[in-house]
Design a protein around this motif. Structure first.
Motif, PDB file in Angstrom:
ATOM      1  N   VAL A  45      -6.904 -10.805   1.044  1.00 23.54           N
ATOM      2  CA  VAL A  45      -6.386  -9.463   1.276  1.00 23.54           C
ATOM      3  C   VAL A  45      -5.203  -9.152   0.365  1.00 23.54           C
ATOM      4  O   VAL A  45      -5.138  -8.089  -0.277  1.00 23.54           O
ATOM      5  CB  VAL A  45      -5.999  -9.269   2.757  1.00 23.54           C
ATOM      6  N   ASP A  46      -4.229 -10.045   0.272  1.00 21.25           N
ATOM      7  CA  ASP A  46      -3.032  -9.760  -0.511  1.00 21.25           C
ATOM      8  C   ASP A  46      -3.374  -9.493  -1.972  1.00 21.25           C
ATOM      9  O   ASP A  46      -2.805  -8.584  -2.599  1.00 21.25           O
ATOM     10  CB  ASP A  46      -2.047 -10.928  -0.414  1.00 21.25           C
ATOM     11  N   ALA A  47      -4.287 -10.267  -2.532  1.00 19.30           N
ATOM     12  CA  ALA A  47      -4.686 -10.074  -3.928  1.00 19.30           C
ATOM     13  C   ALA A  47      -5.376  -8.727  -4.119  1.00 19.30           C
ATOM     14  O   ALA A  47      -5.139  -8.011  -5.110  1.00 19.30           O
ATOM     15  CB  ALA A  47      -5.596 -11.209  -4.380  1.00 19.30           C
ATOM     16  N   VAL A  48      -6.231  -8.331  -3.165  1.00 16.28           N
ATOM     17  CA  VAL A  48      -6.921  -7.046  -3.256  1.00 16.28           C
ATOM     18  C   VAL A  48      -5.930  -5.893  -3.142  1.00 16.28           C
ATOM     19  O   VAL A  48      -6.007  -4.907  -3.888  1.00 16.28           O
ATOM     20  CB  VAL A  48      -8.012  -6.948  -2.172  1.00 16.28           C
ATOM     21  N   VAL A  49      -4.978  -5.999  -2.213  1.00 17.86           N
ATOM     22  CA  VAL A  49      -3.961  -4.960  -2.055  1.00 17.86           C
ATOM     23  C   VAL A  49      -3.155  -4.803  -3.348  1.00 17.86           C
ATOM     24  O   VAL A  49      -2.880  -3.689  -3.806  1.00 17.86           O
ATOM     25  CB  VAL A  49      -3.027  -5.297  -0.872  1.00 17.86           C
ATOM     26  N   ALA A  50      -2.789  -5.922  -3.983  1.00 21.87           N
ATOM     27  CA  ALA A  50      -2.038  -5.870  -5.235  1.00 21.87           C
ATOM     28  C   ALA A  50      -2.862  -5.226  -6.341  1.00 21.87           C
ATOM     29  O   ALA A  50      -2.337  -4.432  -7.149  1.00 21.87           O
ATOM     30  CB  ALA A  50      -1.617  -7.285  -5.638  1.00 21.87           C
ATOM     31  N   LEU A  51      -4.162  -5.529  -6.399  1.00 23.28           N
ATOM     32  CA  LEU A  51      -5.041  -4.946  -7.410  1.00 23.28           C
ATOM     33  C   LEU A  51      -5.170  -3.435  -7.232  1.00 23.28           C
ATOM     34  O   LEU A  51      -5.163  -2.667  -8.203  1.00 23.28           O
ATOM     35  CB  LEU A  51      -6.412  -5.616  -7.340  1.00 23.28           C
ATOM     36  N   ILE A  52      -5.308  -3.000  -5.978  1.00 15.97           N
ATOM     37  CA  ILE A  52      -5.411  -1.558  -5.689  1.00 15.97           C
ATOM     38  C   ILE A  52      -4.153  -0.839  -6.158  1.00 15.97           C
ATOM     39  O   ILE A  52      -4.204   0.243  -6.768  1.00 15.97           O
ATOM     40  CB  ILE A  52      -5.652  -1.334  -4.185  1.00 15.97           C
ATOM     41  N   SER A  53      -3.001  -1.445  -5.877  1.00 17.18           N
ATOM     42  CA  SER A  53      -1.733  -0.843  -6.287  1.00 17.18           C
ATOM     43  C   SER A  53      -1.582  -0.823  -7.800  1.00 17.18           C
ATOM     44  O   SER A  53      -1.158   0.176  -8.385  1.00 17.18           O
ATOM     45  CB  SER A  53      -0.573  -1.612  -5.644  1.00 17.18           C
ATOM     46  N   GLU A  54      -1.951  -1.916  -8.431  1.00 15.67           N
ATOM     47  CA  GLU A  54      -1.799  -2.033  -9.880  1.00 15.67           C
ATOM     48  C   GLU A  54      -2.701  -1.050 -10.615  1.00 15.67           C
ATOM     49  O   GLU A  54      -2.273  -0.391 -11.585  1.00 15.67           O
ATOM     50  CB  GLU A  54      -2.117  -3.465 -10.300  1.00 15.67           C
ATOM     51  N   GLN A  55      -3.947  -0.910 -10.177  1.00 12.23           N
ATOM     52  CA  GLN A  55      -4.911  -0.055 -10.873  1.00 12.23           C
ATOM     53  C   GLN A  55      -5.003   1.345 -10.257  1.00 12.23           C
ATOM     54  O   GLN A  55      -5.783   2.167 -10.727  1.00 12.23           O
ATOM     55  CB  GLN A  55      -6.287  -0.719 -10.875  1.00 12.23           C
ATOM     56  N   GLU A  56      -4.201   1.589  -9.202  1.00 13.88           N
ATOM     57  CA  GLU A  56      -4.172   2.892  -8.517  1.00 13.88           C
ATOM     58  C   GLU A  56      -5.591   3.328  -8.122  1.00 13.88           C
ATOM     59  O   GLU A  56      -6.021   4.452  -8.356  1.00 13.88           O
ATOM     60  CB  GLU A  56      -3.512   3.952  -9.399  1.00 13.88           C
ATOM     61  N   LEU A  57      -6.306   2.407  -7.509  1.00 20.23           N
ATOM     62  CA  LEU A  57      -7.670   2.685  -7.054  1.00 20.23           C
ATOM     63  C   LEU A  57      -7.648   3.538  -5.797  1.00 20.23           C
ATOM     64  O   LEU A  57      -6.789   3.368  -4.925  1.00 20.23           O
ATOM     65  CB  LEU A  57      -8.408   1.379  -6.752  1.00 20.23           C
ATOM     66  N   ASN A  58      -8.595   4.461  -5.694  1.00 15.98           N
ATOM     67  CA  ASN A  58      -8.749   5.179  -4.433  1.00 15.98           C
ATOM     68  C   ASN A  58      -9.671   4.378  -3.522  1.00 15.98           C
ATOM     69  O   ASN A  58     -10.234   3.347  -3.916  1.00 15.98           O
ATOM     70  CB  ASN A  58      -9.265   6.603  -4.651  1.00 15.98           C
ATOM     71  N   ALA A  59      -9.839   4.854  -2.282  1.00 21.92           N
ATOM     72  CA  ALA A  59     -10.590   4.091  -1.288  1.00 21.92           C
ATOM     73  C   ALA A  59     -12.041   3.890  -1.699  1.00 21.92           C
ATOM     74  O   ALA A  59     -12.623   2.819  -1.500  1.00 21.92           O
ATOM     75  CB  ALA A  59     -10.506   4.780   0.069  1.00 21.92           C
ATOM     76  N   GLY A  60     -12.630   4.925  -2.290  1.00 24.74           N
ATOM     77  CA  GLY A  60     -14.013   4.795  -2.722  1.00 24.74           C
ATOM     78  C   GLY A  60     -14.190   3.774  -3.824  1.00 24.74           C
ATOM     79  O   GLY A  60     -15.149   2.989  -3.826  1.00 24.74           O
ATOM     80  N   GLU A  61     -13.264   3.769  -4.780  1.00 22.43           N
ATOM     81  CA  GLU A  61     -13.330   2.815  -5.882  1.00 22.43           C
ATOM     82  C   GLU A  61     -13.079   1.388  -5.410  1.00 22.43           C
ATOM     83  O   GLU A  61     -13.662   0.434  -5.927  1.00 22.43           O
ATOM     84  CB  GLU A  61     -12.310   3.200  -6.951  1.00 22.43           C
ATOM     85  N   ALA A  62     -12.204   1.236  -4.420  1.00 20.19           N
ATOM     86  CA  ALA A  62     -11.839  -0.093  -3.944  1.00 20.19           C
ATOM     87  C   ALA A  62     -12.848  -0.681  -2.968  1.00 20.19           C
ATOM     88  O   ALA A  62     -12.794  -1.881  -2.665  1.00 20.19           O
ATOM     89  CB  ALA A  62     -10.462  -0.036  -3.278  1.00 20.19           C
ATOM     90  N   ARG A  63     -13.774   0.119  -2.524  1.00 18.32           N
ATOM     91  CA  ARG A  63     -14.679  -0.327  -1.460  1.00 18.32           C
ATOM     92  C   ARG A  63     -15.515  -1.534  -1.873  1.00 18.32           C
ATOM     93  O   ARG A  63     -15.856  -2.384  -1.052  1.00 18.32           O
ATOM     94  CB  ARG A  63     -15.578   0.823  -1.032  1.00 18.32           C
TER      95      ARG A  63
END
Length: 293
Positions: free
Chosen positions: A172-190
């Motif tokens: 989870v922590d790695a995914v959260v950091a990736l979302i923040s770094e790449q500014e992914l929206n929910a659909g992209e991060a799914r």
């Protein structure tokens, strides 16, 4: 002769039809029904209410038979034919002959479906003779004010989420950091999450609705975290695992408007008035019977 007839009626009135008492097997059945639905035996007061209700049903059924309503009801007709076929007593006879034979055998008196039907017909007749009053605007307004807290609209949440099952919680922590770094929206991060059968996007869901999908613990954790529209939240634990939640919108709890709940209030008031009118008619009918508890 007229005087004698009058005095006879005065001092020797005709006997009233008798209803009840309930047999011990029926009393035990009532106790077991209550126990099955509540997990405990009924109190004396609860038992008495059930007995009186059963006696009222018996009285309505007896009155329907006295009025010969069963002779004019298609449901009864079809039910008796079905019973005759089931008992294999048809003997290639016509439907009318089977029906007449069923009446001669008094099958209509011991069939629960026919009893329920006749009670329903009698209730309709009683309500036709004593129709319930329709709720007025003042009644609706008073009911609305009395039930304002009960009718209050719950908060609603529009969310998307990423799900991580027990085996993937460490990611989870790695995914959260990736979302923040790449500014992914929910659909992209799914694509980074685990499959979640109920889905990923939930629009305008009340707490109860969310609880059906995620469990009550998820809702408590979501509310405690203070969700704000346009922000990620979490990870939030549910009974299934961890969820990283995108909060699209939050609608706070609010008082209902009268127009939103008018139909519900009218239905409830009409149902209450119907029950009261029916109870009044049944109570009046009891004067014509000797009801033995």
């Amino acid at each position: 002769g007229s005087l004698f007839f009058y005095l006879q009626g005065l001092f020797f009135p005709p006997l009233k039809p008798v209803v009840g008492p309930l047999s011990e097997p029926r009393l035990e059945a009532l106790r077991q029904q209550w126990f099955a639905s509540t997990g405990r035996l009924p109190t004396d007061e609860q038992m008495d209410r059930m007995i009186q209700s059963e006696l009222n049903r018996d009285m309505l059924f007896q009155r329907a038979i006295e009025l010969e309503l069963h002779l004019y009801d298609t449901v009864v007709y079809q039910r008796l034919l079905r019973n005759m076929h089931f008992l294999q007593l048809d003997d290639d006879a016509s439907e009318e002959a089977l029906y007449e034979k069923a009446l001669e055998m008094r099958l209509h008196l011991g069939d629960e479906v026919i009893k329920r039907r006749m009670i329903q017909v009698m209730e309709q007749l009683l309500l036709a003779g004593n129709p319930p009053s329709m709720p007025s605007d003042a009644d609706i307004q008073a009911e609305f004010e009395r039930r304002s807290e009960e009718l209050r609209r719950p908060p609603r949440y529009s969310i998307e989420h990423l799900y991580f099952n027990r085996e993937r919680e460490s990611e989870v922590d790695a995914v959260v950091a990736l979302i923040s770094e790449q500014e992914l929206n929910a659909g992209e991060a799914r694509k980074l999450s685990s499959p979640f059968l109920p889905g990923y996007v939930f629009q305008r869901q009340s707490p109860d609705q969310l609880a059906r999908h995620f469990g009550a613990s998820f809702v408590r954790n979501l509310v405690d975290a203070g969700p704000r529209a346009g922000h990620w939240l979490g990870p939030i634990r549910s009974t299934y695992g961890l969820h990283y939640v995108w909060v699209a919108a939050v609608e706070p709890a609010r008082d209902a408007t009268l127009e939103e709940v008018r139909l519900q209030l009218v239905r409830d008031l009409e149902s209450r008035a119907r029950a009261a009118a029916l109870a009044e008619s049944i109570a009046a009918m009891r004067a014509d019977y000797e009801v033995r508890s």
